[in-house]
Design an enzyme around this catalytic site. Sequence first.
Site, short mmCIF file in Angstrom:
data_model
loop_
_atom_site.label_atom_id
_atom_site.label_comp_id
_atom_site.label_asym_id
_atom_site.label_seq_id
_atom_site.Cartn_x
_atom_site.Cartn_y
_atom_site.Cartn_z
N GLN A 1 -4.94 2.84 8.59
CA GLN A 1 -3.53 2.70 8.22
C GLN A 1 -2.80 4.03 8.19
OE1 GLN A 1 -3.50 0.50 4.51
NE2 GLN A 1 -4.60 -1.23 5.40
N TYR B 1 3.74 -0.21 -13.88
CA TYR B 1 3.91 -1.48 -13.17
C TYR B 1 2.60 -2.24 -12.97
CZ TYR B 1 8.71 -0.33 -13.05
OH TYR B 1 9.99 -0.05 -13.48
N GLU C 1 5.04 -7.49 -4.39
CA GLU C 1 6.03 -7.54 -5.47
C GLU C 1 7.20 -6.60 -5.25
OE1 GLU C 1 3.19 -6.77 -8.72
OE2 GLU C 1 4.32 -4.92 -9.09
N HIS D 1 -4.06 2.49 2.62
CA HIS D 1 -3.09 2.57 1.51
C HIS D 1 -2.52 3.97 1.31
CE1 HIS D 1 -4.41 -1.43 -0.58
NE2 HIS D 1 -4.35 -1.54 0.74
N TYR E 1 -9.40 -9.85 -2.10
CA TYR E 1 -9.72 -10.42 -0.79
C TYR E 1 -11.02 -11.21 -0.81
CZ TYR E 1 -6.05 -7.32 0.92
OH TYR E 1 -4.84 -6.68 1.11
#
Length: 436
Positions: free
Chosen positions: A142, A314, A304, A209, A325
């Site tokens: 990623q 949060y 979200e 990430h 997963y």
Amino acid sequence: MRSSASTARFALLLAGTLLGGAAMAQDTNSQGERLPHVDGNAPATGTQASTGTPVETEAANVPSQEPAFANQTRAPQPAAQPEIRRETVAEGLPNGWAMEFLPDNRILFGAKGGQMMILPAVGQEGEPIEVSGVPEVASAGQGGLLDIALGPNFAEDGMIYYTFAEPRGGEGNGTSLGRAKLIMADAGARLENAEVIFQQMPTYDGDKHFGSRIVFDRDGMLFLGVGERSDTPIRDQAQDLGSGLGKVFRLNADGSVPQDNPFVGRDGAQAAIWSYGHRNIQSATLGPDGRVWTIEHGARGGDELNRPEAGKNYGWPVITYGEDYSGKPIGQGITAQEGMEQPIYYWDPVIGPSGMAIYAGDEFPEWRDAILAGGLVTQGLVVLRMDQEGRVASEERVPLDARIRDVKVGPDGAVYAMTEVRNGGGSTILRLTKAD
């Protein structure tokens, strides 16, 4: 750097008609099933269900989880939804991650593999201009060249800001924030005096990430949302104020820390942190109220929408909607805890958010001040209309049959959506206008 500009093809728009448009390549959904694309001339019609019916009809991954308040998930569709026409304005691009409109209406385009280029303005012919001087990126998984943003004084100083997965020797990599002066000329373009002004720490040897998105507020403060690097147990550092994983940072434009940040002076805390407990922020924008909005990826459920506030937690990975997963609960499987914030909205199943804008234009008056988010999993545009209290009043979806990596509102009031095809299949830029 390998040149890819010569592979891009550009369509010329005249009187609302696409000339030279072609059918796009096939893509896959989240299960790897083949999905046909629609020809570039075809209208993309918004879902036309009656008001009060949620657009999401699939079962939740964790149906036992209850929202904390009305319309926190599966908000009803609005009664009136525009029919939308889509046109292809650029194709044959490398896999993109971000785009920005320049003051002359050309598009600054950043590709995951580390390429940056300037595309002709919509309606003009020409070849893309490669930008030299882009730093080396860690593009595995990623990683790559991530977000691009124009500095608050770009018209005067030409400064751009960018995030990228930075290779850090044998220690691994991490999300870093760079800035440089963009020099544009007929013969080419380059980044001048490029420098890294902030590094997410700690460094980690992983490929997931990284986040990330950049937003400047009205005071010129820079907000940077990053990911928590995915793996267990390092993802737990999203709760650690001594770690830069899973955070929103607030910085001055030179990368220094504002002294009114909430954790300045707290022992063991990183002073750049604005908010914490985030998973993987891949969408962020400035709202009409001048506050920053973000959307972060959940696991199986739990994408979200938040409006991060100074010093607040949060929740990830202590509280979250959805599940891991593996199908097992995340942590204790709880969705609320004292001292942790509820999302303004969440999706289960996920939309796979990436790219985000607040609509401000004349093309879609019904979308005024609505949140527009790209859907990687849902393969289209997600539109959230908000109420006076800042909560979601309705959700609608515009199917585009493609993974949407970035969304921008153009100077013409049209919505521009960047598609991607996985595994190097390339990107296309679509222009969305009203069908009538």
